[in-house]
Design a protein around this motif. Structure first.
Motif, PDB file in Angstrom:
ATOM      1  N   PRO A 256      -9.798  -0.067   4.955  1.00  0.00           N
ATOM      2  CA  PRO A 256     -10.143   1.343   4.826  1.00  0.00           C
ATOM      3  C   PRO A 256      -8.787   1.542   4.304  1.00  0.00           C
ATOM      4  O   PRO A 256      -7.607   1.664   5.298  1.00  0.00           O
ATOM      5  CB  PRO A 256     -10.539   2.444   6.489  1.00  0.00           C
ATOM      6  N   LEU A 257      -8.868   2.488   3.053  1.00  0.00           N
ATOM      7  CA  LEU A 257      -6.961   2.963   2.998  1.00  0.00           C
ATOM      8  C   LEU A 257      -7.314   4.208   2.137  1.00  0.00           C
ATOM      9  O   LEU A 257      -7.773   4.613   1.246  1.00  0.00           O
ATOM     10  CB  LEU A 257      -7.328   1.902   1.669  1.00  0.00           C
TER      11      LEU A 257
ATOM     12  N   LEU B 190      -1.147  -4.495   0.187  1.00  0.00           N
ATOM     13  CA  LEU B 190      -0.933  -5.522   0.797  1.00  0.00           C
ATOM     14  C   LEU B 190      -1.933  -5.546   1.995  1.00  0.00           C
ATOM     15  O   LEU B 190      -2.344  -6.852   1.838  1.00  0.00           O
ATOM     16  CB  LEU B 190       0.280  -5.859   1.796  1.00  0.00           C
ATOM     17  N   THR B 191      -2.857  -5.067   2.094  1.00  0.00           N
ATOM     18  CA  THR B 191      -3.634  -5.016   3.563  1.00  0.00           C
ATOM     19  C   THR B 191      -5.445  -5.725   2.840  1.00  0.00           C
ATOM     20  O   THR B 191      -5.856  -6.414   3.068  1.00  0.00           O
ATOM     21  CB  THR B 191      -4.053  -3.287   3.865  1.00  0.00           C
ATOM     22  N   LEU B 192      -5.886  -4.804   1.666  1.00  0.00           N
ATOM     23  CA  LEU B 192      -6.006  -5.347   0.500  1.00  0.00           C
ATOM     24  C   LEU B 192      -5.787  -6.193   0.013  1.00  0.00           C
ATOM     25  O   LEU B 192      -6.482  -7.564   0.479  1.00  0.00           O
ATOM     26  CB  LEU B 192      -6.334  -4.409  -0.705  1.00  0.00           C
ATOM     27  N   ILE B 287      -1.777   0.288   9.311  1.00  0.00           N
ATOM     28  CA  ILE B 287      -3.144  -0.297   7.934  1.00  0.00           C
ATOM     29  C   ILE B 287      -3.716  -1.205   8.342  1.00  0.00           C
ATOM     30  O   ILE B 287      -5.017  -1.278   8.371  1.00  0.00           O
ATOM     31  CB  ILE B 287      -2.399   0.226   7.071  1.00  0.00           C
ATOM     32  N   SER B 288      -2.779  -1.810   8.835  1.00  0.00           N
ATOM     33  CA  SER B 288      -3.516  -3.684   8.967  1.00  0.00           C
ATOM     34  C   SER B 288      -4.460  -3.442  10.296  1.00  0.00           C
ATOM     35  O   SER B 288      -5.343  -3.967   9.527  1.00  0.00           O
ATOM     36  CB  SER B 288      -2.404  -4.524   9.216  1.00  0.00           C
ATOM     37  N   GLY B 292      -8.771  -3.925  11.224  1.00  0.00           N
ATOM     38  CA  GLY B 292      -9.143  -5.175  12.200  1.00  0.00           C
ATOM     39  C   GLY B 292      -8.387  -6.133  12.052  1.00  0.00           C
ATOM     40  O   GLY B 292      -8.555  -7.467  12.118  1.00  0.00           O
ATOM     41  N   LEU B 293      -7.374  -6.256  11.632  1.00  0.00           N
ATOM     42  CA  LEU B 293      -6.059  -7.795  11.432  1.00  0.00           C
ATOM     43  C   LEU B 293      -5.598  -7.197  12.344  1.00  0.00           C
ATOM     44  O   LEU B 293      -5.147  -6.268  13.047  1.00  0.00           O
ATOM     45  CB  LEU B 293      -5.839  -7.161   9.862  1.00  0.00           C
ATOM     46  N   GLU B 294      -5.656  -8.494  12.986  1.00  0.00           N
ATOM     47  CA  GLU B 294      -3.881  -8.371  14.310  1.00  0.00           C
ATOM     48  C   GLU B 294      -2.992  -8.845  13.627  1.00  0.00           C
ATOM     49  O   GLU B 294      -2.634  -9.169  12.479  1.00  0.00           O
ATOM     50  CB  GLU B 294      -4.292  -9.323  15.209  1.00  0.00           C
ATOM     51  N   VAL B 295      -1.713  -7.325  13.748  1.00  0.00           N
ATOM     52  CA  VAL B 295      -0.382  -7.672  13.675  1.00  0.00           C
ATOM     53  C   VAL B 295       0.546  -8.027  14.677  1.00  0.00           C
ATOM     54  O   VAL B 295       0.466  -8.019  15.515  1.00  0.00           O
ATOM     55  CB  VAL B 295      -0.357  -6.169  12.845  1.00  0.00           C
ATOM     56  N   VAL B 296       1.016  -9.658  14.864  1.00  0.00           N
ATOM     57  CA  VAL B 296       2.043  -9.869  15.086  1.00  0.00           C
ATOM     58  C   VAL B 296       3.622 -10.093  14.930  1.00  0.00           C
ATOM     59  O   VAL B 296       4.436 -10.864  14.154  1.00  0.00           O
ATOM     60  CB  VAL B 296       1.715 -11.453  15.312  1.00  0.00           C
TER      61      VAL B 296
END
Lengths: 297, 297, 297, 297
Positions: A256-257, B190-192, B287-288, B292-296
């Protein structure tokens, strides 16, 4: 002994690209749907042919630089298309801005026939093409990429993004998204500037000399500040096409952007108002209008 | 004979600015709420005083560089504030990022007392301050601006935006809005990129070398690509404060600016999740996460 | 002499619809991909067949109520599909929520063969279907619509929207868009309520008794207030599918619809987080989370 | 023995409310800034006075129903304001739509003087007021609320939301937000309907009879479908004021609410275009215009 390259698509980008290939010593066979485009190139050494298939040499390389997905499908898959002629060992260097989905499809079709599809979409306007300074996003099989290196270097600066062709197209779309987002941001900032009674150009000039002293802001900043939307360097409707591809991809991967949606809306509205053939920067006109400002481009 | 300048606010920006004024030959009286901050400057020639009012010389100039509206009101209007001491002929060079409304109010109060308020907010992080390369947006009365020129040139590069102080503050907010918008755009792109299985840094590197080869993208691009959000160069909550001022102004002049709303939301959410003291670039974490992306980090 | 109707698709909607047709005196031949679904209906008088084509009587009517575009294409155009069997004079009453594009395509294919395609998508959950109270948007040729009236009236209340089948589907998507928008609005309002320390259910109860005393708010309001997202009445991922169709149509006609984009984003994010099979109302969980609230559904 | 009530604010809402209090047997002293408004009420038994303070009886109750924060501050805190006259034991029943911040401030000031501030904002247009069917959100001290019950019941239906007055105002703003969101949703849906060549009213009629058969949709749906934006039932600029309060509160509690931002933008733009005094439903005109449709209201 000099090498041969086929070239399909002789628009404002293709013309200077062919000239650079000739300068670099290549034999270039060229094809364009409307043939008149070829004559100036013939004068400087290109050989004009009358179908896409005819630009192909045995085991050769063909560059395509056409306007959209339909045109690329046509020259590749059509009755006189290059796909069937390319043969095992041939390389299709596809430099148009097309959808990742089409890149994927064509890459598969080439692979089935033993030929290679290298996606190589570019950043740069015609004058960058003329200066052989295009920034080229390249993806495809390593062996084929190696063979295409000299061709690409004659056209600009290649950046390698791996083995899957469609990924180069995603990157190209990301770049266009970032450009359009920067235009929206400039337009909103300058609308506030104008509503506060200040001079748009003076403020933009500060930013393009300092924080944002880079090609995109320096190219679009003055156009937006002065609301100078013709002639089009890059048509607004092409920007919409690219954002649509960008969001199709985002939808496929569940990303989702919201900023991409915002600019899609802005572009859709601009096209609905009959501004699709103006320069991309004209999307900012609606920002002014939404704030009750009159715009006399 | 060397000139005197008062300086209030000895944070990470104020420290190198005072050093530059000393280097340029000024006598500098300094004040900071927590006094310990002054000692290093005293070692190199500054004179520490214990109230805002005491930095003022007769007919003198005072620079303020404090953290927010409340702090500026305090040092200016408080019991030991500089306003009443400044006297006719004095100049308040206000370099903090504050609201246009406060700038307007303070400018009026100074005018009533015969002193001048010059708004001079800056672009640049501490290292730009140290290098005397701040970009300074200046607005206020012409006569006062002329007198302050040497001081400002000892600190960076002044850009003149007319006679109304609050307009310099609007421009500063426009710049911050454009920075935050660029961060959102980079984050979405960058998320895409990541959802398509590509390397964030490789793609960002292409953009910061080419289309977006300018300070903002080159500063924030790698932080966002690597999701390196500490230590904070500029705290996320300060970005929210600035966007709030930006949108307050937009609301006053009836300018609907959807991208500004989008980033306000993003910042609000980030603060709600306890990320207000991280670097501004951390707004991209959401945004990540939304994808549904995990961010560490 | 009683009439015959074919019926394809025996899910939670199809089951009660077939019962109502039987009650109204129709002979009903039924088909479902997984055959076990048919047995309860056979007990009450339906005749189960083993391919879509077999439900068709000469000159007959067939109702389809399947889950998506792919399923409808399959039962219509597949090897054992109903299209070729329907013959001149046959009528396909298509009640699934599908894309306007597919409706258009199937309508054309039927017309070429002399049969009729009536688009008749419905509003209503399984219990409305059981009560024969579906709200049915009907579009197609007048003659065919007249013949289908008794069938539709046995299933609910038909509303006539002209001769072009795809328009009924656009209306259905508009309704779903309005439902999803109402859910977003309720979710945002209740998030503010909760952040202010008030009781979500008490506030929602006021609204559903007064300003918004209607089925959609009364159905979804309590689910959202209590964050009760299972079992799913209508799966969130189906809502995303419908919003995607809605925005595809909007894109085709150049209509920029920012609220539709907003909810598309919300749904995309919810699916990305693994919530696609929860109830549609679960899109509001992200509103709470964005505000830093924990949700324990 | 009949009881006394003071009443301040005799606009289109206040007029029928006073009549209902008179019908219920109260002695009513009335005040309005422009005195002419009082005469019709005097004819039916009200007593007109010439300052806010004069409506107050010892230990009495005063209802205020004025147009905005400034007016409420004026009649409460001004030189002839009711606050100082109310005295210990007095009750201020504040029924205007004002900011939660003002409610909080006034509640504190009353408490310091031993009087009570009951927030009691209402949903309903003038005809609901006339029918004594206002929906009233009530919050304040329990003892005071009990004493005010008969007054409120003479005016409509009270809903109790606890002891903190400002919370009733938050709920009122939530309701207005939901109304405005529903208008945006209807406007977007009907824009798509129109772009697809269908009749706006026919489609809206389906929805207001079925899924959305409730006062808000039935009131606004036809206005939006027919683009009938005058006379204003509720002015668009008042909607903007309320959304601003709603988002101020959201900002204070760190709640990011994108739909609220979207409608704030829409309203800001409408006011910027000179539509602030039209009916709230006119915010949908911009949706049509953004899609390139002409609107002739």
């Amino acid at each position: 002994m000099s090498q041969s390259v086929g070239f399909i698509g002789l628009g404002s980008m293709g013309q200077p690209m062919v000239r650079n290939l000739l300068k670099a010593g290549y034999h270039v066979k060229v094809y364009n749907r409307s043939e008149s485009r070829a004559s100036a190139l013939v004068d400087v050494g290109a050989i004009a042919v009358s179908s896409p298939a005819e630009v192909v040499e045995v085991d050769g390389m063909v560059v395509t630089m056409v306007s959209n997905d339909a045109a690329l499908e046509d020259v590749t898959l059509g009755a006189q298309g290059l796909l069937e002629r390319l043969g095992s060992g041939g390389i299709h260097i596809s430099m148009s801005t097309v959808s990742p989905d089409l890149a994927y499809k064509l890459a598969e079709l080439h692979k089935q026939r033993g030929s290679s599809y290298i996606a190589a979409p570019v950043f740069g306007r015609p004058q960058s093409a003329a200066a052989a300074q295009l920034k080229i996003c390249v993806a495809g099989s390593s062996i084929a990429k190696e063979r295409t290196q000299p061709v690409l270097q004659a056209l600009g600066q290649p950046f390698d993004f791996g083995e899957q062709p469609k990924q180069a197209n995603v990157i190209k779309l990301c770049g266009n998204f970032m450009i359009i987002s920067a235009i929206e941001a400039m337009g909103e900032a300058l609308t506030l500037v104008e509503k506060n009674g200040m001079d748009r150009s003076a403020v933009m000039s500060l930013f393009t000399q300092t924080l944002f002293a880079c090609p995109i802001y320096q190219t679009y900043g003055p156009l937006i500040a002065e609301q100078r939307f013709t002639p089009p360097g890059f048509q607004l409707q092409w920007g919409l096409k690219d954002i649509n591809f960008f969001l199709d991809n985002a939808s496929q991967v569940y990303a989702p952007l919201p900023l991409a949606h915002l600019v899609q809306n802005r572009l859709l509205s601009s096209v609905a108002k009959g501004r699709g053939e103006s320069d991309l920067s004209r999307l900012t006109q609606a920002i002014s209008e939404d704030a009750g400002l009159e715009v006399v481009p």
